[in-house]
Design a protein around this motif. Sequence first.
Motif, PDB file in Angstrom:
ATOM      1  N   PHE A  95       0.817  -1.216   0.000  1.00 52.90           N
ATOM      2  CA  PHE A  95       0.000   0.000   0.000  1.00 52.90           C
ATOM      3  C   PHE A  95       0.848   1.262   0.000  1.00 52.90           C
ATOM      4  O   PHE A  95       0.372   2.326  -0.423  1.00 52.90           O
ATOM      5  N   GLY A  96       2.088   1.155   0.468  1.00 58.96           N
ATOM      6  CA  GLY A  96       2.982   2.306   0.348  1.00 58.96           C
ATOM      7  C   GLY A  96       3.267   2.639  -1.109  1.00 58.96           C
ATOM      8  O   GLY A  96       3.239   3.807  -1.524  1.00 58.96           O
ATOM      9  N   GLY A  97       3.522   1.587  -1.916  1.00 61.33           N
ATOM     10  CA  GLY A  97       3.749   1.810  -3.346  1.00 61.33           C
ATOM     11  C   GLY A  97       2.510   2.351  -4.040  1.00 61.33           C
ATOM     12  O   GLY A  97       2.581   3.273  -4.863  1.00 61.33           O
ATOM     13  N   LEU A  98       1.341   1.788  -3.708  1.00 60.51           N
ATOM     14  CA  LEU A  98       0.097   2.257  -4.334  1.00 60.51           C
ATOM     15  C   LEU A  98      -0.220   3.702  -3.955  1.00 60.51           C
ATOM     16  O   LEU A  98      -0.574   4.529  -4.814  1.00 60.51           O
ATOM     17  N   LEU A  99      -0.086   4.020  -2.695  1.00 58.34           N
ATOM     18  CA  LEU A  99      -0.452   5.359  -2.242  1.00 58.34           C
ATOM     19  C   LEU A  99       0.512   6.421  -2.757  1.00 58.34           C
ATOM     20  O   LEU A  99       0.086   7.528  -3.116  1.00 58.34           O
ATOM     21  N   THR A 100       1.796   6.106  -2.791  1.00 56.20           N
ATOM     22  CA  THR A 100       2.745   7.102  -3.295  1.00 56.20           C
ATOM     23  C   THR A 100       2.540   7.342  -4.790  1.00 56.20           C
ATOM     24  O   THR A 100       2.638   8.480  -5.263  1.00 56.20           O
ATOM     25  N   LYS A 101       2.264   6.279  -5.549  1.00 56.87           N
ATOM     26  CA  LYS A 101       1.966   6.469  -6.970  1.00 56.87           C
ATOM     27  C   LYS A 101       0.708   7.312  -7.155  1.00 56.87           C
ATOM     28  O   LYS A 101       0.673   8.237  -7.980  1.00 56.87           O
ATOM     29  N   THR A 102      -0.311   7.007  -6.369  1.00 57.20           N
ATOM     30  CA  THR A 102      -1.551   7.767  -6.467  1.00 57.20           C
ATOM     31  C   THR A 102      -1.335   9.223  -6.077  1.00 57.20           C
ATOM     32  O   THR A 102      -1.883  10.147  -6.708  1.00 57.20           O
ATOM     33  N   TRP A 103      -0.510   9.429  -5.049  1.00 58.12           N
ATOM     34  CA  TRP A 103      -0.229  10.806  -4.613  1.00 58.12           C
ATOM     35  C   TRP A 103       0.491  11.590  -5.704  1.00 58.12           C
ATOM     36  O   TRP A 103       0.168  12.744  -5.963  1.00 58.12           O
TER      37      TRP A 103
ATOM     38  N   VAL B   7       0.399  11.096  -8.982  1.00 53.04           N
ATOM     39  CA  VAL B   7      -0.538  11.382 -10.070  1.00 53.04           C
ATOM     40  C   VAL B   7      -1.483  12.520  -9.689  1.00 53.04           C
ATOM     41  O   VAL B   7      -1.792  13.413 -10.502  1.00 53.04           O
ATOM     42  N   SER B   8      -1.958  12.493  -8.444  1.00 52.09           N
ATOM     43  CA  SER B   8      -2.894  13.541  -8.015  1.00 52.09           C
ATOM     44  C   SER B   8      -2.226  14.910  -8.000  1.00 52.09           C
ATOM     45  O   SER B   8      -2.852  15.927  -8.356  1.00 52.09           O
ATOM     46  N   VAL B   9      -0.951  14.973  -7.592  1.00 53.03           N
ATOM     47  CA  VAL B   9      -0.225  16.249  -7.575  1.00 53.03           C
ATOM     48  C   VAL B   9      -0.052  16.775  -8.997  1.00 53.03           C
ATOM     49  O   VAL B   9      -0.234  17.980  -9.270  1.00 53.03           O
ATOM     50  N   ILE B  10       0.287  15.893  -9.932  1.00 54.28           N
ATOM     51  CA  ILE B  10       0.501  16.324 -11.328  1.00 54.28           C
ATOM     52  C   ILE B  10      -0.800  16.849 -11.930  1.00 54.28           C
ATOM     53  O   ILE B  10      -0.831  17.922 -12.552  1.00 54.28           O
TER      54      ILE B  10
ATOM     55  N   ALA C 271      -1.801  20.676 -13.117  1.00 53.74           N
ATOM     56  CA  ALA C 271      -2.283  20.991 -14.462  1.00 53.74           C
ATOM     57  C   ALA C 271      -3.648  21.665 -14.406  1.00 53.74           C
ATOM     58  O   ALA C 271      -3.975  22.547 -15.215  1.00 53.74           O
ATOM     59  N   GLY C 272      -4.483  21.276 -13.451  1.00 54.45           N
ATOM     60  CA  GLY C 272      -5.804  21.869 -13.333  1.00 54.45           C
ATOM     61  C   GLY C 272      -5.739  23.328 -12.915  1.00 54.45           C
ATOM     62  O   GLY C 272      -6.627  24.120 -13.267  1.00 54.45           O
ATOM     63  N   ARG C 273      -4.719  23.682 -12.150  1.00 46.89           N
ATOM     64  CA  ARG C 273      -4.565  25.074 -11.739  1.00 46.89           C
ATOM     65  C   ARG C 273      -3.934  25.940 -12.819  1.00 46.89           C
ATOM     66  O   ARG C 273      -3.819  27.156 -12.681  1.00 46.89           O
ATOM     67  N   GLY C 274      -3.456  25.304 -13.886  1.00 45.69           N
ATOM     68  CA  GLY C 274      -2.834  26.046 -14.974  1.00 45.69           C
ATOM     69  C   GLY C 274      -1.415  26.461 -14.690  1.00 45.69           C
ATOM     70  O   GLY C 274      -0.898  27.422 -15.293  1.00 45.69           O
ATOM     71  N   ASP C 275      -0.732  25.732 -13.790  1.00 46.32           N
ATOM     72  CA  ASP C 275       0.665  26.061 -13.491  1.00 46.32           C
ATOM     73  C   ASP C 275       1.529  25.759 -14.701  1.00 46.32           C
ATOM     74  O   ASP C 275       1.415  24.691 -15.322  1.00 46.32           O
ATOM     75  N   THR C 276       2.370  26.707 -15.032  1.00 45.16           N
ATOM     76  CA  THR C 276       3.283  26.522 -16.168  1.00 45.16           C
ATOM     77  C   THR C 276       4.533  25.755 -15.764  1.00 45.16           C
ATOM     78  O   THR C 276       5.188  25.153 -16.627  1.00 45.16           O
TER      79      THR C 276
ATOM     80  N   ARG D   1       6.607  22.813 -14.508  1.00 43.72           N
ATOM     81  CA  ARG D   1       6.423  21.357 -14.549  1.00 43.72           C
ATOM     82  C   ARG D   1       6.683  20.761 -13.173  1.00 43.72           C
ATOM     83  O   ARG D   1       7.686  21.067 -12.516  1.00 43.72           O
ATOM     84  N   VAL D   2       5.771  19.902 -12.737  1.00 41.02           N
ATOM     85  CA  VAL D   2       5.939  19.200 -11.466  1.00 41.02           C
ATOM     86  C   VAL D   2       6.756  17.944 -11.714  1.00 41.02           C
ATOM     87  O   VAL D   2       6.392  17.108 -12.554  1.00 41.02           O
ATOM     88  N   ASN D   3       7.829  17.806 -10.989  1.00 42.59           N
ATOM     89  CA  ASN D   3       8.740  16.670 -11.200  1.00 42.59           C
ATOM     90  C   ASN D   3       8.965  15.965  -9.863  1.00 42.59           C
ATOM     91  O   ASN D   3       9.770  16.396  -9.036  1.00 42.59           O
ATOM     92  N   ILE D   4       8.198  14.913  -9.649  1.00 41.16           N
ATOM     93  CA  ILE D   4       8.375  14.094  -8.443  1.00 41.16           C
ATOM     94  C   ILE D   4       9.000  12.778  -8.883  1.00 41.16           C
ATOM     95  O   ILE D   4       8.353  11.952  -9.522  1.00 41.16           O
TER      96      ILE D   4
END
Length: 316
Positions: free
Chosen positions: A242-250, A252-255, A259-264, A266-269
């Motif tokens: 669940f650590g792997g699943l949650l970090t991947k989900t986190w 994706v949600s940040v990216i 993008a939804g806020r229109g930030d120019t 690039r988010v690089n995690i």
Amino acid sequence: MHEVTEQYKLEVHNVIAPGAEYFTFGYDAAYAVALALNASHTWLRENGSALRLEDYNYVTPEMTQIFLDQMDNVSYFGSTGPVSFDKTGDRIGLWVIEQVFNGTDAVVGYYDPFSATFTWENSTGIIFADIDGTSVPIDAPLEVVIFHYISLPLYIATCAFATAGVLAAFAFLYFNYRFREKRVVKLSSPRLNNVIAVGCMCCYASVYVFGLDGNLVPSRAALDAVCKIRAVFLTYGFTLLFGGLLTKTWRVSVIFASAGRGDTKRVNIKDQHLFAIIAMNLMLDTVLLAAWMTLFPLKSVVLNLPEPVSSCVSPR
């Protein structure tokens, strides 16, 4: 006393009534009470007590205790044999040993607690319910301790399903490694997928140790170690999965949120950041497990279940 007993037996034997065989016991009980009252009267007079037998009203504790003390001292030979009482109030007398012959009770012997001797009536022919006919039968409830274990076929079937899960996780692990250069695999974060697959394998492997009990691991020390291994396998497997699943989900949600806020910008995690989060969780697991196993170590115990009662239990 002897003449009175003989006369009483003669009178009783001439009476045909239900329970006539127990009349002599009633006589001895009444005679024992009379002796105890007489001894109590003597004790009250000799000790200068202001109490009298007529003062007894069923709520006088002093008189009740005097009666009990004097009853303990009663000892005489009555119509049913020696009569005396122990500290619990039970009569100390001849024990009659009976056995069922052809559906009827038959006296096969007597036990005299005063001389600790047995007297057997050989005319009845004592029969012991045993194969060789010579062993002494049991004279008390037989307590049989039965250990309940996990069903072996059920354990094997469960392990088979767990093995299928381990093989599937290993297949996914091989798939990630074999096609790691494919673009679609790269986009799915293959290294985190590997962590998830390893976590699945640990969780599936915990099934093997959770099914082990005293039937398969007879050593108590080894069984205690199995208890600790269970916690380790499941804890680390859960954290990796669940650590792997949650970090991947986190990530994706940040990216998508960026993008939804229109930030120019690039988010690089990177994967290293996510591995660091998983590593911190594993370190926390290690600290908690170490404290747990040190302060409150897991160990195997024997749990006593409600005792089933059988009406017929063979000593064999």
